[in-house]
Design a protein around this motif. Structure first.
Motif, short mmCIF file in Angstrom:
data_model
loop_
_atom_site.label_atom_id
_atom_site.label_comp_id
_atom_site.label_asym_id
_atom_site.label_seq_id
_atom_site.Cartn_x
_atom_site.Cartn_y
_atom_site.Cartn_z
N SER A 38 39.78 45.64 39.57
CA SER A 38 39.00 45.46 40.35
C SER A 38 38.76 46.09 41.49
O SER A 38 39.82 46.90 41.87
N CYS A 44 36.35 41.49 42.08
CA CYS A 44 37.45 40.52 41.39
C CYS A 44 36.55 39.12 40.98
O CYS A 44 36.68 38.69 39.79
N PHE A 61 43.02 41.77 39.54
CA PHE A 61 42.49 41.56 40.91
C PHE A 61 43.34 42.66 41.86
O PHE A 61 44.48 42.43 41.94
#
Length: 258
Positions: A38, A44, A61
């Motif tokens: 991400s 994310c 993330f």
């Protein structure tokens, strides 16, 4: 063809039709999993949604460092969201330091805030026992190694790594993983890295939608290109290609607990 895993892709940055095409072609490409990293909080969220639609997508993330630094409020929102979705993430990433932005900057560029943010991501990864996906090349790599050692983090993945021999040796000794992109087909620097780095600490990636040169010029980057990378790695290592496939696949499965 043997099975592959794309260890680093920005699936959320592709156009919708491109995402559909990539996911529909995974079976023919023998690609069982995509680790989709991400860029920021919105990214994310998009990767999480993609993971809900496609079980092959394994989201990581984080916050890509080659962009304007987060405010304290934005950082707090991101970490709060990540903690709320711990069970959905396979890693913290992509995180690191802004080497290219700093080099291209014409004025003063402070690394301090980025280093502090990376330190916070590493503390988060250590606390929740998550692997870390790193954007750390050249002069930034030793700084990141210092931080990893500070937090006693071993599960570190330096994607598309480039750096000096001293740092490479340090990374090998610390057990860090790297991943190789399709530019191994034409970049001597990457070929030398493949020759030096242990296969047992290596993975393969596309970093799509980043586009490559030579035989890949003007083509949409997708996981099937990884097969060319694996073949080239086998040539450089002078090993049986099926054995190389097996080791790379096992490395990635184990590192990300897929």
């Amino acid at each position: 063809m043997n099975n592959i895993i794309d260890a680093h892709i920005h699936l959320d940055l592709y156009k919708e039709k491109e995402i559909e095409h990539i996911m529909e072609s995974l079976e023919s490409a023998r690609c069982t999993d995509l680790v989709s990293v991400s860029f920021h909080l919105e990214s994310c969220r998009k990767n999480l949604e993609l993971a809900k639609i496609y079980p092959q997508v394994k989201p990581a993330f984080g916050f890509h460092p080659e962009q304007e630094l987060l405010t304290d409020h934005e950082a707090a929102d991101l970490f709060q969201w990540m903690e709320a979705n711990l069970d959905k993430m396979v890693a913290v990433g992509e995180v690191g330091l802004p080497y290219y932005s700093r080099i291209e900057s014409e004025g003063a560029f402070s690394l301090e805030g980025y280093t502090e943010l990376l330190d916070a991501f590493l503390r988060f990864a250590k606390k929740w026992d998550k692997p870390v996906v790193l954007h750390a090349v050249y002069d930034d790599a030793p700084i990141v190694c210092n931080l990893l050692e500070k937090h006693s983090i071993k599960n570190a993945h330096f994607h598309w790594f480039k750096g000096d021999n001293k740092t490479i040796e340090r990374m090998i000794q610390n057990g860090y993983h790297i991943s190789i992109t399709p530019d191994v087909m034409y970049e001597e620097e990457i070929q030398r890295l493949v020759a030096r780095y242990p296969l047992q600490q290596m993975m393969v990636e596309t970093d799509g939608p980043w586009q490559f040169e030579s035989e890949f010029a003007e083509k949409i980057t997708q996981p099937n290109m990884i097969h060319r990378s694996v073949g080239r790695i086998a040539e450089i290592k002078q090993l049986d290609v099926h054995k190389v496939y097996e080791i790379l696949y096992r490395n990635t499965k184990g590192f990300y607990q897929l």
